[in-house]
Each structure stands twice: as C-alpha cells, then as structure tokens.
Design a protein around this motif. Structure first.
Motif, short mmCIF file in Angstrom:
data_model
loop_
_atom_site.label_atom_id
_atom_site.label_comp_id
_atom_site.label_asym_id
_atom_site.label_seq_id
_atom_site.Cartn_x
_atom_site.Cartn_y
_atom_site.Cartn_z
N VAL A 1 -22.73 -25.34 16.67
CA VAL A 1 -23.99 -24.37 16.03
C VAL A 1 -25.22 -24.10 17.20
O VAL A 1 -25.90 -25.07 17.50
N ASN B 1 -28.36 -12.25 22.07
CA ASN B 1 -27.35 -13.23 21.28
C ASN B 1 -26.90 -12.55 20.03
O ASN B 1 -26.70 -12.99 18.92
N SER C 1 -33.57 -13.82 22.74
CA SER C 1 -34.32 -14.81 23.35
C SER C 1 -34.78 -14.11 24.67
O SER C 1 -34.39 -13.59 25.39
N TYR D 1 -25.36 -26.62 21.25
CA TYR D 1 -24.74 -26.49 22.68
C TYR D 1 -25.93 -26.66 23.95
O TYR D 1 -25.89 -27.92 24.42
O1 LIG Z 1 -29.06 -23.51 19.96
P1 LIG Z 1 -29.07 -23.88 21.34
O2 LIG Z 1 -27.10 -23.87 21.63
O3 LIG Z 1 -29.56 -25.06 22.03
O4 LIG Z 1 -29.17 -22.57 22.01
C1 LIG Z 1 -30.73 -22.52 22.17
C2 LIG Z 1 -31.13 -21.34 23.43
O5 LIG Z 1 -30.41 -22.01 24.38
C3 LIG Z 1 -30.48 -21.34 25.84
O6 LIG Z 1 -31.83 -21.49 26.16
C4 LIG Z 1 -31.99 -22.72 26.55
O7 LIG Z 1 -31.32 -23.40 27.57
C5 LIG Z 1 -31.24 -22.47 28.66
C6 LIG Z 1 -29.98 -23.23 29.82
O8 LIG Z 1 -29.96 -24.38 29.87
C7 LIG Z 1 -32.56 -22.67 29.60
O9 LIG Z 1 -32.45 -21.78 30.66
C8 LIG Z 1 -33.49 -22.36 28.46
O10 LIG Z 1 -34.86 -22.49 29.03
C9 LIG Z 1 -33.46 -22.96 27.14
O11 LIG Z 1 -34.32 -22.39 26.25
C10 LIG Z 1 -29.89 -19.93 25.30
O12 LIG Z 1 -30.10 -19.42 26.64
C11 LIG Z 1 -30.66 -19.15 24.42
O13 LIG Z 1 -30.12 -17.98 24.03
C12 LIG Z 1 -30.48 -20.02 23.07
O14 LIG Z 1 -31.24 -19.53 22.06
#
Ligand SMILES: O=P(O)(O)OC[C@H]1O[C@H](O[C@H]2O[C@H](CO)[C@@H](O)[C@H](O)[C@H]2O)[C@H](O)[C@@H](O)[C@@H]1O
Length: 368
Positions: free
Chosen positions: A149, A227, A232, A113
């Motif tokens: 995923v 999550n 995170s 995502y």
């Molecule tokens: O596996 P994903 O769907 O790529 O999720 C991984 C993490 O994504 C998010 O954090 C990331 O995106 C945020 C919004 O663009 C950004 O602010 C942050 O710096 C990135 O690390 C999400 O918030 C995490 O909980 C996920 O683990």
C-alpha cells in the motif's frame, strides 16, 4: 496468493534468537484496544488552511508539520524515546503475543513501501529494496495474503518490488490491483483492476503536474513526481532556505483546484483528489475482497512509516482488530500499537512470521 486458514498456535521453534536480541527487550504487556497515548489532533494542511493567521504563518505551519515527519534526533529525546517505546513496544519483542492473538485467524499482511521496505534516500527514483527484503516479502506472500500500500503510483512501486503474487494499492490506495492469479482475477481481463475511485481526476492531475513542473523548475533540487492519481513535490534535495518559496509555488498552483487537497509526508507535499479515500479505505477494501468484511477470523497486520499510514492504523484501532506497526526510530504521534525501527527490522519481523508458519505446518504434518 495463498489464503489458507492454517492456525499458528504451536510454540515457535527454530527461531534465530540473535534476531530477537537485536532490539533491547522491553518489558510490558501487549497493548490492549484503547491503550493508546492520547494525542492532540493532527494539523493537516486543511486544518492549517482553515485556521486563523496570515498566509506566511500558514506556510510556516505547513513546513513545520512536514519537518516533524522526518525529525532529527537530539540527545534530550532519549527519555521520550523510552516512554514512547513503552507504549509502542517493538513488534519483534512482542512477536509471541502477536502470534497468540492470531490464533484461529487468518493473518493478512499490508506493507507500505518507502521507509518500510526500502530505506529513505535522497533520490526517490533510487529507493531500491534489497534482494533479501524481496525474498522476505515473497516468502510472506506464500503463506499470507500480502498487499503493498503505497503513495507511489502502482506501476512504479511494482517496478521496485517486482513480485506479481502480491496485491498492490498505489496512489495512496486509489489504484488497487489483485495479483494475476488472485481470487479476484477475472478471466480474460489481464488488468484485473479492482478499484480506481478517482478516475475522473486523471486529466486534472495531469494538468496540475505540468503546471507544478513549470513553476518549480527554477528551484534547485525540487522534484515533482507523477503518481498517477496524486502528485508528490519533493523538498528533500532543496536547500531549506528555499522551502518557503517552494511551498508557496505549490500553494499558488493548487489553490486554483479546490477539488484537490494537500497533505504532507516525509519532506514531501502531496496533492490528492479530495475524495474520502485513503490507505485506510484501501485496507478495508482489500479485507472485504478477501472475504473478511465483518469477520473476526482475520488478523490484519499493517506496517508503515508515514503519516498517510495513520489512516490505516486508525481503521485497525476502530475495528479493535489487527496490529498496526509504525516504522520509526523517533517517537511520533501514532495510532499504531507497535514499532519497528527500520526496514531491516521489518525484514526480521516478516522472516519470523514465515518461520512461525513453516514450523507450525511442519508440526501439523508430523502429528498426522
Ligand atoms: O506510501 P509510501 O510508499 O511510503 O510512499 C510515500 C512517498 O514515498 C516516496 O517519498 C519518500 O521516499 C523517498 C525515497 O526514499 C524520499 O526521497 C522522499 O523524501 C520521501 O518522502 C515517494 O517518492 C513519494 O512519491 C511517495 O508519496
């Protein structure tokens, strides 16, 4: 979710060539299995933990590794980019080859995502996808089994995507659910949960969440995201001068929980159960659920931008099957074969898949 065995073998027609011209044409053959750049072993937090050096050095190594996940481009990198692209060509430019490889096989689409369907933004609660992207994903799922995923919890990622016809694997694959009307849907069970291998960790994760919120509240910009099966800790809005302090707080809390492990993503530290279950296992689990456990009749396409997506790319490489696509504007160590630069290109790629399928179905119909 449809799961027809319709083969895309006819030449593409009705494709918008302007879409293809958005990325410069990069000549070069389709990467073959085994044609990957040899990369040094990745430094996971675990490696850093067990390596020599004092506490401060380990924190520095951890932060360096996290920074490398969200690099800023320098002009001297241009040459590197060219060479990297030659080894990981654009999936748009290689589209015809990908379709050729799918001949006689069922394409199954896996989509990360954040950074893949939605652009990276400062506030994780505002990582919305565009309605055009949603349309592209909806169309994709009409023709190919499609799964999201994500590292996010399933409920949260569903609230962003809002498409009930998809498979969802939240919490880095530790919470998998089939679509309501999917083939795995059990009658009388509205939940239709397929897999939650870390259920016993829920109380521990909640405890660590509360503790982390408390310990990090004095650091401006720090955010702890729950999550469900993992946590995170966001650094993106924290002044870099305070990153060490934040990482130390995280370390202080988590060291009391040896059954949890730390990994890093894009300006984020993630706390997860130390079970051997990641996005790669989720990919295999879903393929198995769809009836493609040890099958050659499937072409999984996995698109992702993060370190955690590497687990899935690795599975595809080990299976010698499928197509891993890394979303990145900068060269990165990866097990993916192809690249796309940003979510917009992911949307173009999905639209091409859909167009290809539609025109192939149309041609079949006309021949009858
Ligand atoms: O596996 P994903 O769907 O790529 O999720 C991984 C993490 O994504 C998010 O954090 C990331 O995106 C945020 C919004 O663009 C950004 O602010 C942050 O710096 C990135 O690390 C999400 O918030 C995490 O909980 C996920 O683990």
């Amino acid at each position: 979710m449809t799961n027809q065995n319709v083969i895309i073998s006819e030449p593409r027609s009705g494709f918008d060539s302007s879409v293809l011209s958005l990325t410069p044409a990069i000549p070069g053959p389709l990467p073959q299995p085994g044609r990957f750049i040899a990369v040094p072993a990745k430094k996971s937090f675990k490696n850093i933990e067990s390596g020599a050096g004092d506490h401060a050095a380990r924190i520095t190594a951890l932060l360096d590794s996290m920074r490398a996940s969200s690099p800023t481009r320098r002009s001297s990198e241009t040459e590197n980019i060219k060479s990297w692209i030659a080894h990981h060509p654009s999936a748009l430019n290689m589209f015809d080859e990908i379709i050729k490889a799918s001949k006689g096989k069922q394409i199954v689409v896996f989509l990360d995502y954040d950074g893949t369907l939605s652009p990276i933004v400062d506030d994780p609660d505002k990582a919305f996808m565009t309605s055009e992207m949603r349309e592209a994903v909806r169309d994709t799922a009409k023709y190919f089994p499609t799964a999201i995923v994500s590292g996010r919890c399933r409920a949260k990622v569903f609230n962003f995507v809002k498409l009930s016809e998809l498979y969802y694997a939240g919490s880095h694959g530790m919470d998998i659910k089939a679509p309501a009307r999917g083939r795995n849907y059990r009658k009388g069970n509205n939940q239709a949960v397929l897999c939650q291998p870390a259920r016993e960790y829920l109380p521990m994760i909640d405890e660590v969440y509360k503790s982390l919120v408390e310990k990090t509240k004095s650091i401006p910009g720090a955010k702890v995201e729950n999550n469900k099966f993992c946590l995170s800790v966001h650094f993106r809005r924290v002044d870099e001068k305070r990153w060490t302090e934040l990482a130390e707080q995280v370390k202080l809390v988590t060291k009391k929980y040896p059954r949890l492990r730390l990994t890093q993503g894009r300006k984020v530290l993630e706390i997860r159960p130390s079970i051997k279950w990641d996005k790669g296992n989720a990919l295999e689990f879903l393929l198995e659920s769809l009836g493609y456990a040890n099958s050659n009749d499937v072409l999984p396409i996995y698109i992702g931008d993060d370190r955690t997506d590497e687990d899935a790319f690795k599975i595809l490489r080990n299976r010698g099957q499928g197509c891993g696509i890394l979303v990145s504007k900068s060269p990165k160590e990866t097990n993916a074969s192809y690249s796309l630069q940003e979510p917009l290109e992911v949307m173009y790629f999905l639209n091409l898949l859909v167009e290809g399928k539609r025109s192939s179905l149309q041609q079949r119909f006309q021949r009858k």
